[in-house]
Write an enzyme that holds these catalytic residues in place. Structure first.
Site, PDB file in Angstrom:
ATOM      1  N   ASP A  61      22.130 -30.939  46.440  1.00 46.68           N
ATOM      2  CA  ASP A  61      21.009 -31.478  45.412  1.00 46.68           C
ATOM      3  C   ASP A  61      22.236 -30.535  43.809  1.00 46.68           C
ATOM      4  O   ASP A  61      22.585 -29.623  43.678  1.00 46.68           O
ATOM      5  CB  ASP A  61      19.523 -30.838  45.050  1.00 46.68           C
ATOM      6  N   ASN A  88      30.374 -37.435  40.800  1.00 46.04           N
ATOM      7  CA  ASN A  88      29.688 -39.199  40.356  1.00 46.04           C
ATOM      8  C   ASN A  88      28.441 -38.657  40.262  1.00 46.04           C
ATOM      9  O   ASN A  88      27.735 -39.509  39.770  1.00 46.04           O
ATOM     10  CB  ASN A  88      29.687 -40.328  42.210  1.00 46.04           C
ATOM     11  N   SER A 139      30.990 -42.284  31.346  1.00 46.27           N
ATOM     12  CA  SER A 139      30.572 -43.169  30.570  1.00 46.27           C
ATOM     13  C   SER A 139      30.880 -43.614  29.823  1.00 46.27           C
ATOM     14  O   SER A 139      31.421 -43.046  28.989  1.00 46.27           O
ATOM     15  CB  SER A 139      28.935 -43.331  30.884  1.00 46.27           C
ATOM     16  N   SER A 141      28.801 -44.750  27.757  1.00 42.92           N
ATOM     17  CA  SER A 141      27.735 -43.956  26.577  1.00 42.92           C
ATOM     18  C   SER A 141      27.732 -42.584  26.142  1.00 42.92           C
ATOM     19  O   SER A 141      27.949 -41.989  25.270  1.00 42.92           O
ATOM     20  CB  SER A 141      26.660 -43.555  27.368  1.00 42.92           C
ATOM     21  N   TYR A 152      21.317 -39.365  27.965  1.00 44.30           N
ATOM     22  CA  TYR A 152      22.106 -39.857  28.752  1.00 44.30           C
ATOM     23  C   TYR A 152      23.550 -39.883  28.142  1.00 44.30           C
ATOM     24  O   TYR A 152      24.174 -38.874  28.514  1.00 44.30           O
ATOM     25  CB  TYR A 152      21.839 -41.374  29.286  1.00 44.30           C
ATOM     26  N   LYS A 156      26.608 -37.884  29.033  1.00 43.05           N
ATOM     27  CA  LYS A 156      27.945 -37.737  28.975  1.00 43.05           C
ATOM     28  C   LYS A 156      28.809 -37.616  28.019  1.00 43.05           C
ATOM     29  O   LYS A 156      30.031 -37.104  28.288  1.00 43.05           O
ATOM     30  CB  LYS A 156      27.550 -39.494  29.352  1.00 43.05           C
ATOM     31  N   VAL A 185      28.079 -51.760  35.445  1.00 37.84           N
ATOM     32  CA  VAL A 185      28.884 -51.833  36.723  1.00 37.84           C
ATOM     33  C   VAL A 185      27.285 -52.505  37.330  1.00 37.84           C
ATOM     34  O   VAL A 185      26.576 -51.653  37.314  1.00 37.84           O
ATOM     35  CB  VAL A 185      29.380 -50.680  36.785  1.00 37.84           C
TER      36      VAL A 185
HETATM   37  N1  LIG Z   1      25.829 -48.648  37.248  1.00 37.81           N
HETATM   38  C1  LIG Z   1      25.967 -48.088  35.947  1.00 37.81           C
HETATM   39  O1  LIG Z   1      26.483 -49.566  34.604  1.00 37.81           O
HETATM   40  C2  LIG Z   1      27.398 -47.494  35.155  1.00 37.81           C
HETATM   41  C3  LIG Z   1      28.110 -47.114  33.464  1.00 37.81           C
HETATM   42  C4  LIG Z   1      27.968 -46.431  33.914  1.00 37.81           C
HETATM   43  C5  LIG Z   1      28.210 -44.420  33.558  1.00 37.81           C
HETATM   44  N2  LIG Z   1      27.364 -44.646  35.707  1.00 37.81           N
HETATM   45  C6  LIG Z   1      27.651 -43.569  36.723  1.00 37.81           C
HETATM   46  O2  LIG Z   1      27.920 -43.712  37.805  1.00 37.81           O
HETATM   47  C7  LIG Z   1      27.250 -43.021  38.839  1.00 37.81           C
HETATM   48  C8  LIG Z   1      27.079 -43.265  39.229  1.00 37.81           C
HETATM   49  O3  LIG Z   1      25.524 -44.323  39.277  1.00 37.81           O
HETATM   50  P1  LIG Z   1      26.039 -45.541  40.173  1.00 37.81           P
HETATM   51  O4  LIG Z   1      25.116 -46.546  38.781  1.00 37.81           O
HETATM   52  O5  LIG Z   1      26.466 -45.726  41.505  1.00 37.81           O
HETATM   53  O6  LIG Z   1      23.606 -45.493  40.481  1.00 37.81           O
HETATM   54  P2  LIG Z   1      23.125 -45.219  41.729  1.00 37.81           P
HETATM   55  O7  LIG Z   1      21.831 -44.543  40.890  1.00 37.81           O
HETATM   56  O8  LIG Z   1      23.323 -45.783  42.545  1.00 37.81           O
HETATM   57  O9  LIG Z   1      24.390 -43.952  41.630  1.00 37.81           O
HETATM   58  C9  LIG Z   1      23.507 -42.411  41.584  1.00 37.81           C
HETATM   59  C10 LIG Z   1      23.990 -41.033  42.479  1.00 37.81           C
HETATM   60  O10 LIG Z   1      23.071 -40.263  42.737  1.00 37.81           O
HETATM   61  C11 LIG Z   1      22.836 -39.032  43.294  1.00 37.81           C
HETATM   62  N3  LIG Z   1      21.996 -38.337  42.621  1.00 37.81           N
HETATM   63  C12 LIG Z   1      20.814 -38.253  42.052  1.00 37.81           C
HETATM   64  N4  LIG Z   1      20.518 -36.850  41.402  1.00 37.81           N
HETATM   65  C13 LIG Z   1      21.048 -36.428  42.024  1.00 37.81           C
HETATM   66  C14 LIG Z   1      21.390 -35.379  42.640  1.00 37.81           C
HETATM   67  N5  LIG Z   1      20.029 -34.519  41.806  1.00 37.81           N
HETATM   68  N6  LIG Z   1      21.863 -34.431  43.228  1.00 37.81           N
HETATM   69  C15 LIG Z   1      22.816 -35.475  44.130  1.00 37.81           C
HETATM   70  N7  LIG Z   1      22.805 -36.912  44.245  1.00 37.81           N
HETATM   71  C16 LIG Z   1      21.723 -36.751  43.041  1.00 37.81           C
HETATM   72  C17 LIG Z   1      21.320 -40.807  43.569  1.00 37.81           C
HETATM   73  O11 LIG Z   1      20.950 -40.524  44.484  1.00 37.81           O
HETATM   74  C18 LIG Z   1      22.563 -42.555  43.685  1.00 37.81           C
HETATM   75  O12 LIG Z   1      23.268 -41.603  44.811  1.00 37.81           O
HETATM   76  C19 LIG Z   1      26.489 -41.877  37.496  1.00 37.81           C
HETATM   77  O13 LIG Z   1      26.880 -40.658  37.163  1.00 37.81           O
HETATM   78  C20 LIG Z   1      26.074 -43.272  36.314  1.00 37.81           C
HETATM   79  O14 LIG Z   1      26.318 -42.420  35.209  1.00 37.81           O
HETATM   80  C21 LIG Z   1      26.674 -45.955  35.990  1.00 37.81           C
END
Ligand SMILES: NC(=O)c1ccc[n+]([C@@H]2O[C@H](COP(=O)([O-])OP(=O)(O)OC[C@H]3O[C@@H](n4cnc5c(N)ncnc54)[C@H](O)[C@@H]3O)[C@@H](O)[C@H]2O)c1
Length: 252
Positions: A61, A88, A139, A141, A152, A156, A185
């Protein structure tokens, strides 16, 4: 391309979305991959698709310093070193300042920002030894504001500037720190968006489509590789051209 033969890479939030794609990309390129995250079922699913001698699941975590210390200690105990940290793990929460629960607000800041601080803090001594690098997943964002996502965006934005500050502090010691800034994404994080909302993104994205997790993974791998050996402190948009716009509407 095999750019990471036997490099030890920790990826947080590796059980889904961009983290999962990043784990697979590093693994395809020869790396030893540590899959870190909270949900061990999801992590084991990803693990089952990788070479088992070159992967390890560590329940982590990122908001909990003891848990993060354990992630780093276990990685070093198993593989003797850390070469790359991919911060990530992240959470999204909807709501402007007056319309978000205290619990959700705290969770977003604790995960998206403190999580990056915690993992970087415990991994850095090992990265300094290996002359390794950090790639943060920020991001777009963090580069500009969104409607209804203050916490958020703030979290970021903090990662974006942390990336620059850490690049200054550790570049001279051989550790590069960079970030990717994805736009939309298709991952579980955006599963809540309906078709209409997804379509409305196309008017803003010059490539007229959302990104795939593998496209962000490719950018993360690039920044972590020797191909990016003179790149330090950048926040690279991976957004299909969304931030190429100054925000004015398309009236052509
Ligand atoms: N999907 C998008 O459009 C997008 C855009 C910009 C940035 N992001 C960033 O990309 C990263 C990955 O997100 P994603 O889109 O793959 O979504 P996702 O929800 O599939 O992945 C996020 C992962 O982080 C894990 N997580 C959350 N809290 C946690 C904690 N306290 N300890 C350990 N793990 C934890 C979750 O279990 C999940 O597997 C994030 O930082 C997100 O902010 C995503």
């Amino acid at each position: 391309m095999i750019r990471f033969e036997d490099k030890v890479v920790i990826i947080t939030g590796a059980g889904s979305g961009i983290g999962e794609a990043t784990a697979k990309r590093f693994s395809q390129e020869g790396a030893i991959v540590v899959l870190a995250g909270r949900d061990t079922d999801k992590l084991h699913c990803v693990f089952s698709e990788l070479s088992s001698e070159k992967a390890l699941v560590i329940q982590t975590d990122v908001t909990d310093r003891e848990s993060v210390k354990n992630m780093v200690d276990e990685t070093v105990r198993h593989f003797g070193r850390i070469d790359i940290l991919v911060n990530n793990a992240g959470l999204y929460a909807v709501g402007d300042l007056l319309n978000i629960s205290e619990e959700e607000a705290n969770a977003v800041l604790a995960t998206n920002f403190n999580g990056v601080l915690n993992c970087s803090y415990f991994a850095l001594p090992h990265l300094l030894k290996s002359k390794g690098c950090i790639v943060n997943n920020a991001s777009i964002s963090g580069l500009g504001g969104d409607w209804g996502g203050a916490h958020y965006c703030a979290s970021k934005g903090a990662v974006v500037n942390l990336t620059r500050a850490m690049a200054l502090d550790y570049g001279s010691q051989g550790v590069r720190v960079n970030a990717v800034c994805p736009g939309l994404v298709l991952t579980p994080m955006v599963a809540r968006l309906d078709e209409e909302t997804l379509e409305s993104f196309d008017s803003r994205i010059s490539l007229k489509r959302p990104g795939q997790p593998s496209e962000v993974a490719a950018a993360i791998a690039f920044l972590a590789s020797e191909d990016a050996s003179f790149i330090n402190g950048v926040n690279l948009p991976v957004d299909g051209g969304l931030t190429a716009s100054n925000g004015q509407p398309n009236f052509n």
